[in-house]
Design a protein around this motif. Structure first.
Motif, mmCIF file in Angstrom:
data_model
loop_
_atom_site.group_PDB
_atom_site.id
_atom_site.type_symbol
_atom_site.label_atom_id
_atom_site.label_comp_id
_atom_site.label_asym_id
_atom_site.label_seq_id
_atom_site.Cartn_x
_atom_site.Cartn_y
_atom_site.Cartn_z
ATOM 1 N N LEU A 120 0.387 -0.823 -0.423
ATOM 2 C CA LEU A 120 -0.048 0.417 -0.195
ATOM 3 C C LEU A 120 0.778 1.140 -0.094
ATOM 4 N N LEU B 262 3.653 -1.054 4.388
ATOM 5 C CA LEU B 262 3.093 -0.986 4.784
ATOM 6 C C LEU B 262 1.729 -1.878 3.894
ATOM 7 N N THR C 145 -1.262 -5.314 3.106
ATOM 8 C CA THR C 145 -2.622 -6.131 3.322
ATOM 9 C C THR C 145 -3.418 -7.240 2.316
ATOM 10 N N TYR D 85 -7.675 -9.574 4.192
ATOM 11 C CA TYR D 85 -7.807 -10.370 5.092
ATOM 12 C C TYR D 85 -8.635 -11.292 4.741
ATOM 13 N N LEU E 276 -3.485 -5.489 7.555
ATOM 14 C CA LEU E 276 -2.849 -4.409 7.566
ATOM 15 C C LEU E 276 -1.237 -5.243 8.432
ATOM 16 N N ARG E 277 -0.392 -4.985 8.031
ATOM 17 C CA ARG E 277 0.918 -5.709 8.590
ATOM 18 C C ARG E 277 1.634 -4.588 7.720
ATOM 19 N N VAL F 124 -5.076 5.850 3.053
ATOM 20 C CA VAL F 124 -3.853 5.039 3.385
ATOM 21 C C VAL F 124 -3.367 5.816 4.260
ATOM 22 N N PHE G 111 -2.732 5.891 7.929
ATOM 23 C CA PHE G 111 -1.491 4.502 8.825
ATOM 24 C C PHE G 111 -0.042 5.293 8.721
ATOM 25 N N ASP H 59 -10.670 0.074 10.205
ATOM 26 C CA ASP H 59 -10.046 -0.047 8.368
ATOM 27 C C ASP H 59 -9.054 -0.889 8.287
ATOM 28 N N GLN H 60 -9.800 -2.259 8.512
ATOM 29 C CA GLN H 60 -9.039 -3.329 7.209
ATOM 30 C C GLN H 60 -10.083 -3.199 6.932
ATOM 31 N N VAL I 64 -9.793 -0.732 4.224
ATOM 32 C CA VAL I 64 -9.092 -0.567 3.102
ATOM 33 C C VAL I 64 -9.005 -1.842 2.422
ATOM 34 N N ASP I 65 -9.439 -2.971 2.793
ATOM 35 C CA ASP I 65 -9.879 -4.483 1.673
ATOM 36 C C ASP I 65 -10.402 -4.335 0.466
#
Length: 166
Positions: A45, A54, A56, A59, A66-67, A88, A91, A127-128, A131-132
Protein backbone atom coordinates in the motif's frame (compact mmCIF):
# COMPACT_ATOMS: atom_id res chain seq x y z
CA UNK A 1 49.34 14.45 30.12
CA UNK A 2 51.17 17.38 28.69
CA UNK A 3 48.56 17.86 25.98
CA UNK A 4 44.80 17.43 26.19
CA UNK A 5 43.23 15.43 23.35
CA UNK A 6 40.89 17.43 21.08
CA UNK A 7 37.26 17.33 22.26
CA UNK A 8 35.07 14.83 20.47
CA UNK A 9 32.74 16.45 17.97
CA UNK A 10 29.04 15.56 18.32
CA UNK A 11 27.72 12.96 15.90
CA UNK A 12 25.56 14.25 13.13
CA UNK A 13 24.29 10.88 11.94
CA UNK A 14 20.53 10.94 11.57
CA UNK A 15 18.69 7.71 10.86
CA UNK A 16 16.97 8.01 7.50
CA UNK A 17 14.28 5.60 6.34
CA UNK A 18 15.41 3.01 3.84
CA UNK A 19 15.13 3.95 0.19
CA UNK A 20 12.25 2.08 -1.41
CA UNK A 21 13.26 -0.50 -4.01
CA UNK A 22 12.33 0.47 -7.57
CA UNK A 23 10.39 -2.77 -8.03
CA UNK A 24 8.06 -1.91 -5.14
CA UNK A 25 5.29 0.54 -6.04
CA UNK A 26 1.79 0.92 -4.54
CA UNK A 27 -0.27 -2.03 -5.71
CA UNK A 28 2.66 -4.39 -6.23
CA UNK A 29 2.06 -7.95 -5.08
CA UNK A 30 4.82 -8.98 -2.65
CA UNK A 31 5.81 -12.40 -1.32
CA UNK A 32 6.58 -12.44 2.40
CA UNK A 33 9.75 -14.34 3.28
CA UNK A 34 9.65 -14.42 7.08
CA UNK A 35 7.35 -14.22 10.05
CA UNK A 36 3.99 -15.75 10.73
CA UNK A 37 2.74 -15.15 7.18
CA UNK A 38 5.83 -16.35 5.27
CA UNK A 39 5.00 -17.57 1.79
CA UNK A 40 1.86 -15.43 1.57
CA UNK A 41 1.27 -13.00 -1.26
CA UNK A 42 0.24 -9.52 -0.13
CA UNK A 43 -0.53 -6.14 -1.71
CA UNK A 44 1.81 -3.21 -0.98
CA UNK A 45 0.00 0.00 0.00
CA UNK A 46 2.67 2.56 1.00
CA UNK A 47 5.98 3.11 2.76
CA UNK A 48 5.74 4.42 6.32
CA UNK A 49 7.99 7.12 7.82
CA UNK A 50 10.15 4.47 9.52
CA UNK A 51 10.92 2.86 6.15
CA UNK A 52 8.69 -0.16 6.77
CA UNK A 53 6.16 -1.23 4.15
CA UNK A 54 2.41 -1.17 4.81
CA UNK A 55 0.83 -4.29 3.30
CA UNK A 56 -2.51 -6.08 3.42
CA UNK A 57 -3.64 -9.56 2.34
CA UNK A 58 -6.50 -8.58 1.78
CA UNK A 59 -7.61 -10.25 5.01
CA UNK A 60 -10.71 -11.82 3.46
CA UNK A 61 -8.66 -13.58 0.77
CA UNK A 62 -5.59 -14.91 2.58
CA UNK A 63 -5.90 -13.86 6.23
CA UNK A 64 -3.07 -11.29 6.25
CA UNK A 65 -4.17 -8.11 8.09
CA UNK A 66 -2.74 -4.62 7.67
CA UNK A 67 0.89 -5.08 8.68
CA UNK A 68 4.26 -3.36 8.67
CA UNK A 69 7.00 -5.35 6.93
CA UNK A 70 10.69 -4.64 6.37
CA UNK A 71 11.44 -4.59 2.64
CA UNK A 72 14.43 -6.88 3.18
CA UNK A 73 11.96 -9.69 3.90
CA UNK A 74 9.85 -9.47 0.73
CA UNK A 75 10.17 -10.43 -2.91
CA UNK A 76 8.49 -8.01 -5.31
CA UNK A 77 6.57 -9.59 -8.18
CA UNK A 78 5.64 -7.99 -11.48
CA UNK A 79 1.93 -8.42 -10.65
CA UNK A 80 0.03 -5.23 -9.82
CA UNK A 81 -3.33 -4.47 -8.21
CA UNK A 82 -5.08 -1.09 -8.50
CA UNK A 83 -4.99 0.47 -5.02
CA UNK A 84 -5.80 4.04 -6.04
CA UNK A 85 -9.22 3.85 -4.34
CA UNK A 86 -7.84 2.79 -0.95
CA UNK A 87 -7.35 5.61 1.56
CA UNK A 88 -4.15 4.89 3.52
CA UNK A 89 -3.35 8.42 4.77
CA UNK A 90 -4.29 7.64 8.38
CA UNK A 91 -1.83 4.76 8.74
CA UNK A 92 1.53 5.59 10.31
CA UNK A 93 3.90 3.93 12.76
CA UNK A 94 1.99 5.32 15.74
CA UNK A 95 -1.14 3.50 14.51
CA UNK A 96 0.66 0.16 14.97
CA UNK A 97 2.30 1.02 18.31
CA UNK A 98 1.23 -1.21 21.16
CA UNK A 99 -0.19 0.41 24.29
CA UNK A 100 2.29 0.68 27.15
CA UNK A 101 1.63 -1.62 30.08
CA UNK A 102 2.94 -1.29 33.60
CA UNK A 103 5.43 -4.07 34.32
CA UNK A 104 5.02 -5.97 37.57
CA UNK A 105 8.06 -7.31 39.39
CA UNK A 106 6.36 -9.98 41.52
CA UNK A 107 6.24 -13.64 40.52
CA UNK A 108 2.42 -13.66 40.70
CA UNK A 109 2.18 -10.75 38.27
CA UNK A 110 4.55 -12.43 35.83
CA UNK A 111 2.41 -15.53 35.46
CA UNK A 112 -0.87 -13.62 35.42
CA UNK A 113 0.23 -11.31 32.57
CA UNK A 114 0.87 -14.26 30.27
CA UNK A 115 -2.80 -15.30 30.16
CA UNK A 116 -4.13 -11.97 28.85
CA UNK A 117 -4.68 -11.84 25.09
CA UNK A 118 -4.78 -8.53 23.26
CA UNK A 119 -8.18 -7.99 21.60
CA UNK A 120 -8.50 -6.02 18.37
CA UNK A 121 -10.37 -2.78 18.71
CA UNK A 122 -13.46 -2.09 16.62
CA UNK A 123 -11.58 0.80 14.96
CA UNK A 124 -8.83 -1.53 13.70
CA UNK A 125 -11.39 -3.96 12.30
CA UNK A 126 -13.29 -1.13 10.59
CA UNK A 127 -10.05 0.26 9.10
CA UNK A 128 -9.14 -3.19 7.77
CA UNK A 129 -12.54 -3.60 6.13
CA UNK A 130 -12.47 -0.09 4.63
CA UNK A 131 -9.06 -0.60 2.98
CA UNK A 132 -9.79 -4.16 1.87
CA UNK A 133 -13.15 -3.24 0.30
CA UNK A 134 -11.44 -1.05 -2.32
CA UNK A 135 -8.72 -3.60 -2.99
CA UNK A 136 -11.20 -6.48 -3.26
CA UNK A 137 -13.09 -4.54 -5.94
CA UNK A 138 -9.86 -4.23 -7.94
CA UNK A 139 -9.00 -7.89 -7.38
CA UNK A 140 -12.39 -9.05 -8.67
CA UNK A 141 -11.83 -7.19 -11.96
CA UNK A 142 -8.70 -9.22 -12.77
CA UNK A 143 -9.20 -12.86 -13.70
CA UNK A 144 -7.38 -15.37 -11.45
CA UNK A 145 -6.10 -12.62 -9.10
CA UNK A 146 -8.06 -13.92 -6.10
CA UNK A 147 -6.70 -17.50 -6.31
CA UNK A 148 -3.21 -16.08 -7.01
CA UNK A 149 -3.26 -13.98 -3.82
CA UNK A 150 -4.71 -16.92 -1.89
CA UNK A 151 -1.97 -19.34 -2.95
CA UNK A 152 1.26 -19.74 -0.99
CA UNK A 153 4.70 -19.37 -2.54
CA UNK A 154 7.09 -22.26 -2.02
CA UNK A 155 10.16 -23.72 -3.64
CA UNK A 156 10.46 -27.33 -4.76
CA UNK A 157 13.63 -29.37 -5.11
CA UNK A 158 15.88 -28.01 -7.82
CA UNK A 159 14.22 -24.59 -8.08
CA UNK A 160 16.64 -21.68 -7.79
CA UNK A 161 15.06 -18.40 -6.62
CA UNK A 162 17.89 -16.26 -8.00
CA UNK A 163 17.21 -17.67 -11.48
CA UNK A 164 13.45 -16.97 -11.33
CA UNK A 165 11.59 -13.99 -12.71
CA UNK A 166 8.76 -12.98 -10.39
Amino acid sequence: PAEDPPPLSPRRNVAKPAKLRESITPGTVLILLSGRFRGKRVVFLKQLESGLLLVTGPYKINGVPLRRINQAFVIATSTKVDVSGADVKKFNDAYFARPKTKATKSADGFFAAESQKQELSADRIADQKAVDAKILDAVKKVEFMKPYLNSRFSLSKGQQPHAMVF
